[in-house]
Design a protein around this motif. Structure first.
Motif, short mmCIF file in Angstrom:
data_model
loop_
_atom_site.label_atom_id
_atom_site.label_comp_id
_atom_site.label_asym_id
_atom_site.label_seq_id
_atom_site.Cartn_x
_atom_site.Cartn_y
_atom_site.Cartn_z
N VAL A 1 0.83 -1.21 0.00
CA VAL A 1 0.00 0.00 0.00
C VAL A 1 0.86 1.26 0.00
O VAL A 1 0.73 2.14 -0.83
N ASP A 2 1.78 1.38 0.96
CA ASP A 2 2.68 2.52 1.01
C ASP A 2 4.07 2.01 1.34
O ASP A 2 4.37 1.68 2.47
N PRO A 3 4.95 1.92 0.35
CA PRO A 3 6.27 1.34 0.58
C PRO A 3 7.10 2.15 1.56
O PRO A 3 8.05 1.63 2.12
N PHE A 4 6.75 3.41 1.80
CA PHE A 4 7.54 4.23 2.71
C PHE A 4 6.87 4.44 4.05
O PHE A 4 7.26 5.31 4.82
N ALA A 5 5.88 3.63 4.37
CA ALA A 5 5.23 3.75 5.67
C ALA A 5 6.22 3.46 6.79
O ALA A 5 6.10 3.99 7.89
N ILE B 1 3.46 5.45 -4.76
CA ILE B 1 3.37 5.76 -3.33
C ILE B 1 1.99 6.32 -3.10
O ILE B 1 1.61 7.32 -3.71
N SER B 2 1.24 5.69 -2.24
CA SER B 2 -0.11 6.18 -1.99
C SER B 2 -0.05 7.52 -1.29
O SER B 2 0.77 7.74 -0.42
N ARG C 1 7.48 10.88 -5.17
CA ARG C 1 8.01 9.63 -5.72
C ARG C 1 9.51 9.69 -5.97
O ARG C 1 10.14 8.68 -6.22
N ARG C 2 10.08 10.87 -5.92
CA ARG C 2 11.49 11.07 -6.25
C ARG C 2 12.36 10.94 -5.00
O ARG C 2 12.10 11.53 -3.97
N ILE C 3 13.43 10.15 -5.14
CA ILE C 3 14.41 10.00 -4.07
C ILE C 3 15.79 10.27 -4.67
O ILE C 3 16.19 9.64 -5.64
N ASP C 4 16.49 11.24 -4.10
CA ASP C 4 17.86 11.53 -4.50
C ASP C 4 18.80 10.84 -3.52
O ASP C 4 18.74 11.09 -2.32
N ILE C 5 19.65 9.98 -4.05
CA ILE C 5 20.65 9.28 -3.25
C ILE C 5 21.98 10.00 -3.49
O ILE C 5 22.42 10.10 -4.63
N THR C 6 22.60 10.50 -2.43
CA THR C 6 23.90 11.15 -2.57
C THR C 6 24.92 10.36 -1.75
O THR C 6 24.78 10.21 -0.54
N LEU C 7 25.92 9.86 -2.45
CA LEU C 7 27.01 9.10 -1.84
C LEU C 7 28.28 9.94 -1.91
O LEU C 7 28.59 10.51 -2.95
N ALA C 8 29.01 10.01 -0.82
CA ALA C 8 30.32 10.66 -0.82
C ALA C 8 31.33 9.63 -0.34
O ALA C 8 31.02 8.80 0.52
N GLY C 9 32.52 9.66 -0.91
CA GLY C 9 33.51 8.68 -0.51
C GLY C 9 34.91 9.05 -0.94
O GLY C 9 35.14 10.07 -1.59
N GLN C 10 35.81 8.21 -0.54
CA GLN C 10 37.22 8.35 -0.90
C GLN C 10 37.80 6.96 -1.09
O GLN C 10 37.23 5.98 -0.61
#
Length: 180
Positions: free
Chosen positions: A76-80, A177-178, A148-157
């Motif tokens: 129903v709501d994947p982000f519940a 997403i309901s 519905r938009r998800i921004d994934i920000t990865l930082a690394g070295q």
């Protein structure tokens, strides 16, 4: 037969010691400059290769996370069950997922992990299978959700090399997403 005068023969005999020493010093200066240039180019090439490898590692890790996040939406709501209290962690669900319907992607100890469970409580932000490479130290992970938009920000070295740092952002659109 040619007769040479002693005066003419002395002129064509070769270089003097001073001329040889000046030529050697000039040659050493030129060789030193060439070696410095080659070493500089090798250092720059190694940094470019390291930066490229880091970018590829971050991109691959983000692609694994994005692929799993895209699957959410079969409930129903994947982000519940989203965990907003823990920085660097996102919890979500989708039907018929491997390991359980609830998943969590989390950042800890310089790596990114994926955890799965049968219930929302089972998909924790402190356990799971490592997604990021051993050759990369993840220094930050953020999830920014807008509908519905998800921004994934990865930082690394690169592991063991703090001189080369990169950040990579990937956008994921969740199927449904309901209420969003």
């Amino acid at each position: 037969m040619l007769n040479r005068s002693p005066r003419t023969a002395g002129r064509h005999a070769g270089f003097s010691l001073v001329e040889l020493m000046v030529a050697m010093v000039l040659g050493l200066i030129v060789i030193g400059a060439v070696i410095a240039l080659v070493l500089s180019m090798m250092r720059a090439n190694n940094q470019t290769i390291g930066a490229t490898r880091l970018t590829q590692e971050l991109r691959a890790t983000a692609a694994l996370m994005a692929a799993d996040l895209r699957r959410s939406g079969g409930v129903v709501d994947p982000f519940a069950a989203i965990d907003t209290a823990t920085a660097g962690c996102i919890r979500y669900s989708y039907a018929d997922a491997e390991g359980g319907n609830f998943h969590a992607i989390n950042f800890r100890n310089g790596a990114v992990f994926l955890d799965a469970g049968a219930t929302a409580a089972d998909a924790t932000c402190n356990d799971g299978t490592r997604l990021s490479s051993q050759q990369v130290t993840i220094t930050g992970l953020t999830f920014t959700r807008t509908g519905r938009r998800i921004d994934i920000t990865l930082a690394g070295q690169l592991a063991g090399n703090a001189d080369i740092r990169r950040a990579f952002t990937q956008t994921v659109y969740v199927r449904s997403i309901s209420g969003a």
